[in-house]
Design an enzyme around this catalytic site. Structure first.
Site, PDB file in Angstrom:
ATOM      1  N   SER A 258      14.695  43.622 -23.663  1.00 17.09           N
ATOM      2  CA  SER A 258      13.978  44.330 -24.612  1.00 17.09           C
ATOM      3  C   SER A 258      13.375  45.645 -24.102  1.00 17.09           C
ATOM      4  CB  SER A 258      12.920  43.567 -25.510  1.00 17.09           C
ATOM      5  OG  SER A 258      11.942  43.016 -24.562  1.00 17.09           O
ATOM      6  N   TYR A 259      13.594  45.654 -22.626  1.00 15.65           N
ATOM      7  CA  TYR A 259      12.686  46.937 -22.022  1.00 15.65           C
ATOM      8  C   TYR A 259      13.430  48.127 -22.315  1.00 15.65           C
ATOM      9  CZ  TYR A 259       9.887  43.578 -19.362  1.00 15.65           C
ATOM     10  OH  TYR A 259       8.973  42.732 -18.892  1.00 15.65           O
ATOM     11  N   GLY A 260      12.911  49.388 -22.634  1.00 21.16           N
ATOM     12  CA  GLY A 260      13.225  50.616 -23.036  1.00 21.16           C
ATOM     13  C   GLY A 260      12.957  50.615 -24.511  1.00 21.16           C
TER      14      GLY A 260
ATOM     15  N   GLY B  99      17.340  48.351 -23.395  1.00 20.70           N
ATOM     16  CA  GLY B  99      18.061  47.912 -22.252  1.00 20.70           C
ATOM     17  C   GLY B  99      18.219  48.897 -21.004  1.00 20.70           C
TER      18      GLY B  99
END
Length: 330
Positions: free
Chosen positions: A59-61, A67
């Site tokens: 979930s990062y971004g 991603g």
């Protein structure tokens, strides 16, 4: 640097890791693709220095960059050929989104992360416990994580934001699936001591042979000493939070500053060393090489018992100041 090996996963745990939440996050951390060259230098500098554990998440971004953190870690690790290359550990967290309801959904998510990382996942983790809103969702997702390990897409399994009751349940379930839980990460710092001081997670992790990882050990930068109650404040959401919290935590910051001055260290280095002294592996973030150097200054020395007691006392005397992760289970 002191390391220990967790069997059977063979993860080499450095004294400190690196969090990569900011690598791709525009909303909170102001990420821009123009930063990628510096981030690659951050990665290389960390690995050379023995900071070989990198924590990310699918979930990062933000927005179309979802991603991105995994993609960058995949690119950087593929391009790297220097010291400690064989010790690199890319750990990612898969989010238990409401539409991920089955083991297969988690397997699919893990394969997508593996493709972004361009290698098997060294440590695949459930990003948070669903106990607070959908406890029935948890076991199918854990089963999917176990299958990722059994099928060779991931080497080890970990958890994030689990309290002792849910950790014990997850441990028993995964043991029945033939997979050992290797690690647990929780929000832990001088401004977020509840997981250890109130929930007793360190004792349970030690009993079960689980490595305890401390994320947000500098509390979004509040413990770095860079910001005062009168400002200047960082932009956006962090600035709003800092305006509310900084006046309330000043006694703790004063104690950190006094110890840092005596030790000829920075406040951030003292705060990170405190996490290490509590038996956890902190994973502070770094967006540039100077921040890597600052983080490295937390290693190679140790707070004495009097300093730890003083910091513990200040932390315990504060009001409930820091916003806790709402997904942290009991």
């Amino acid at each position: 640097m002191t390391v220990s090996t967790a069997e059977p996963s063979s993860i080499i745990w450095p004294t400190m890791g690196c969090g990569t939440w900011a690598w791709g996050n525009k909303l909170l951390w102001g990420y821009q693709p123009s930063m990628d060259g510096e981030l690659q230098r951050v990665f290389e500098q960390c690995v050379v220095a023995g900071i070989t554990f990198f924590d990310t998440g699918d979930s990062y971004g933000t927005g179309r960059l979802q991603g991105q953190s995994e993609k960058l870690l995949g690119q950087f690790s593929q391009a790297y050929g220097g010291a400690n290359q064989d010790k690199i550990c890319l750990a990612t967290k898969l989010a238990p989104y409401p539409w991920r309801l089955t083991p297969q959904a988690m397997v699919k998510a893990g394969i997508a992360s593996r493709e972004r990382l361009q290698r098997p996942i060294d440590l695949v983790q459930l990003h948070w416990s669903t106990a607070n809103y959908a406890p029935w969702q948890e076991q199918p997702l854990l089963k999917g994580l176990a299958q990722l390990c059994q099928r060779g897409h991931a080497k080890a399994l970990g958890l994030s934001n689990f309290g002792p009751k849910r950790l014990q349940k997850a441990h028993d379930f995964c043991q029945n699936e033939g997979i050992r839980i290797t690690s647990l990460q929780v929000q832990y710092s001088l401004l977020s001591t509840d997981p250890v001081s109130k929930l007793g997670l360190k004792e349970l992790c030690d009993q079960l042979g689980i490595k305890l990882i401390a994320y947000s050990p500098l509390t979004l930068g509040l413990l770095t000493g860079k910001y005062g109650p009168q400002g200047p404040f960082p932009p956006g959401i962090r600035g709003l939070l800092f305006r509310r919290l900084l006046p309330k935590i000043q006694p703790l910051l004063d104690t950190l500053q006094a110890i840092a001055t005596e030790r000829e260290k920075t406040m951030a280095q003292v705060a990170l060393n405190w996490c290490i002294c509590q038996g956890t592996m902190p994973i502070p973030g770094a967006k540039n090489c100077q921040q890597v150097q600052d983080n490295l200054g937390a290693l190679g020395w140790q707070l004495d018992s009097g300093e730890i007691e003083e910091l513990n006392g200040q932390a315990a005397s504060l009001p409930q100041t820091m916003v806790q992760n709402i997904f942290q289970s009991r």
